[in-house]
Write an enzyme that holds these catalytic residues in place. Structure first.
Site, PDB file in Angstrom:
ATOM      1  N   LYS A 201       0.822  -1.211   0.000  1.00 36.95           N
ATOM      2  CA  LYS A 201       0.000   0.000   0.000  1.00 36.95           C
ATOM      3  C   LYS A 201       0.861   1.269   0.000  1.00 36.95           C
ATOM      4  O   LYS A 201       0.428   2.308  -0.475  1.00 36.95           O
ATOM      5  CB  LYS A 201      -0.915   0.024   1.225  1.00 36.95           C
TER       6      LYS A 201
HETATM    7  C1  LIG Z   1      -4.234  -4.886   0.455  1.00 42.14           C
HETATM    8  C2  LIG Z   1      -3.405  -6.129   0.439  1.00 42.14           C
HETATM    9  C3  LIG Z   1      -3.659  -7.160  -0.485  1.00 42.14           C
HETATM   10  C4  LIG Z   1      -4.816  -7.104  -1.451  1.00 42.14           C
HETATM   11  O1  LIG Z   1      -4.651  -6.091  -2.416  1.00 42.14           O
HETATM   12  P1  LIG Z   1      -5.935  -5.553  -3.202  1.00 42.14           P
HETATM   13  O2  LIG Z   1      -5.436  -4.395  -4.003  1.00 42.14           O
HETATM   14  O3  LIG Z   1      -6.913  -5.143  -2.162  1.00 42.14           O
HETATM   15  O4  LIG Z   1      -6.418  -6.672  -4.046  1.00 42.14           O
HETATM   16  C5  LIG Z   1      -2.804  -8.246  -0.476  1.00 42.14           C
HETATM   17  N1  LIG Z   1      -1.794  -8.346   0.402  1.00 42.14           N
HETATM   18  C6  LIG Z   1      -1.521  -7.375   1.303  1.00 42.14           C
HETATM   19  C7  LIG Z   1      -0.400  -7.562   2.236  1.00 42.14           C
HETATM   20  C8  LIG Z   1      -2.312  -6.232   1.336  1.00 42.14           C
HETATM   21  O5  LIG Z   1      -2.035  -5.273   2.226  1.00 42.14           O
END
Ligand SMILES: *Cc1c(COP(=O)(O)O)cnc(C)c1O
Length: 496
Positions: free
Chosen positions: A112
């Site tokens: 993120k």
């Molecule tokens: C948010 C997240 C995901 C999923 O990603 P999306 O964009 O919501 O599909 C997978 N792994 C981790 C560690 C995340 O923080």
């Protein structure tokens, strides 16, 4: 370059900065480009660029109302030396037949950060461009990592206030600790009784409540979103697909023009959608593999064309993927349906009222870029152990889902295209699970002591970002019922 809603006509379009500020369309749809950019990309030249230079190009394709100087500054501020690896998103060596695209070298140890180190700068510049004199209230539902990453990104950013809703008892100990220890006077967290889908649904409802919006305006406040529903979050994620490809070219694993596969641990479908957009822009991708945990709605969807959330919600060891309603799928369907916004509105309404929908065959047939699979909790643990035993490389539980599904896909199809697994979090963010998977017994104590225990076991240095969680708490947990979320927001913003 104009943006429109996936559920509305092109009569109402917005510039990119307006779309970034607004976050979600008023009709409940998501913003998408009216005309998808078609840049003339010379991949052989692109290979020579740094991550920052590539990011600058990608942003330029989508955010053309920002000035060149603004975009330069945004990229410089987003990808500086607060990343603990100067390649920003390094690709690992080949481990047990797969490459891992490490997206966890930012301040909060999950992917993120790649977008949430950019979004606040896109937002503050948009506020300047649009001469907005209201406070932007970032309303966010999180399954764990978006909360910490948006708090870190927006820490003390002038003219913004962040309110994060997370599922009570639904996030991992370190994720929770990160939200407590993140400094910043403009940051608020609220636990909601229920799961992530509940939190996300109510946040969307509050967003689209015209009376509440009016009340906010009177108060010189305006909502926006830091979820991947915000286009300003999605677009920066395109860069690392290009960057991973160019790293493999530089290492002569592939040549320019060769195809690669990406396996993406998926929840809200934001990460993998960025991969789809990269392919649409011309990156030679063969398959995008949508990897789910036991909340496997998407696995069934890609196999049958029916989206059906009528099933139990499982709280798993990969909490950031515990999602049954994947918001960004709407953008893919909009594209596959040739921008048929009426169809999209109808399907999304049906999902709300009947909890399922069936995709028309001609739209379903357009999804052949994707493969899908899922991993149970036992399979996740076994995958962490398999890769570590083979190569001394530790995966976090989310990455392990991507890794397991990729491995299954390779065995089932015999597809020998180079496979890049998107590594979405550091193993140190989920030390209890990783340690247990490797040792077959539990850590002595969850949270901070577990980090130390895992460090001792792996004999690697945790990413620098882990330090924050050893600092003092700046806030505590408040728990509300979904029906109390609105009142809580009014409270925080002093609306009454
Ligand atoms: C948010 C997240 C995901 C999923 O990603 P999306 O964009 O919501 O599909 C997978 N792994 C981790 C560690 C995340 O923080």
């Amino acid at each position: 370059m104009q943006y429109r809603s996936t559920r509305g006509t092109t009569d109402q379009t917005l510039s990119s900065s307006q779309a970034v500020i607004q976050g979600l369309a008023n009709d409940g749809g998501l913003f998408v480009p009216v005309d998808f950019p078609k840049p003339n990309i010379n991949l052989s030249e692109f290979v020579k660029l740094t991550y920052q230079e590539q990011a600058r190009q990608v942003l330029g394709w989508f955010f053309d109302d920002y000035s060149a100087e603004q975009l330069d500054q945004i990229v410089a501020a987003a990808y500086g030396d607060h990343w603990d690896d100067q390649t920003i998103t390094p690709v690992s060596d080949d481990h047990a037949g797969q490459y891992y695209l490490e997206l966890f070298h930012g301040p909060t140890l999950a992917f993120k950060d790649v977008a949430l180190q950019t979004l606040p700068h896109l937002m503050t510049n948009a506020i300047k461009l649009e001469k907005v004199d209201r406070k932007i209230v970032i309303l966010t539902a999180t399954s764990g990592d978006t909360g910490t990453a948006s708090m870190c990104g927006f820490q003390d950013v002038d003219g913004t206030q962040v309110i994060v809703f997370y599922p009570h008892n639904g996030v991992a100990p370190i994720q929770l600790k990160q939200m407590f220890t993140q400094p910043g006077d403009n940051l608020n967290i609220v636990a909601v009784e229920g799961n992530f889908d509940d939190a996300q649904t109510y946040v969307k409802q509050i967003f689209n409540d015209p009376d509440f919006r009016e009340q906010l305006l009177i108060h010189h406040d305006q909502f926006s979103s830091a979820n991947s529903m915000n286009i300003g979050r999605l677009i920066p994620q395109i860069t690392y697909y290009f960057n991973a490809y160019t790293q493999l070219v530089q290492r002569e694993v592939i040549q320019v023009g060769d195809k690669v596969n990406f396996s993406v641990p998926t929840g809200n479908f934001g990460d993998i959608l960025a991969g789809y957009y990269a392919k649409k822009l011309g990156l030679p991708i063969n398959k995008l593999i949508c990897a789910s945990d036991s909340n496997n709605v998407l696995t069934d969807f890609f196999k049958t064309g029916e989206y059906d959330k009528r099933r139990d919600f499982n709280v798993t060891i990969s909490p950031s993927m515990d999602i049954l309603v994947s918001s960004n799928l709407e953008r893919l369907l909009f594209d596959a349906a040739d921008q048929d916004y009426e169809l999209i509105s109808q399907l999304m309404d049906q999902l709300t009222t009947e909890s399922h929908y069936q995709l028309p065959a001609k739209v379903y047939d357009r999804l052949s870029d994707f493969a899908a699979g899922f991993a149970s909790e036992d399979e996740i643990r076994a995958e962490i152990k398999r890769v570590f035993t083979a190569d001394h490389y530790a995966l976090d539980p989310h990455t392990a889902v991507g890794s397991y599904v990729a491995h299954q896909y390779q065995k089932e199809t015999g597809d020998s295209t180079p496979m890049i697994v998107v590594a979405t979090a550091s193993p140190y963010k989920f030390p209890e699970t990783v340690y247990q998977a490797l040792n077959d017994h539990e850590v002595e104590e969850a949270g901070l002591p577990a980090i130390k225990q895992l460090e001792k076991y792996l004999q690697t240095t945790p990413p620098a970002g882990i330090q924050t969680v050893f600092g003092p708490d700046h806030r505590t947990e408040t728990v509300v019922k979904p029906a109390e979320m609105k009142a809580k927001i009014s409270d925080i913003l002093d609306l009454n």
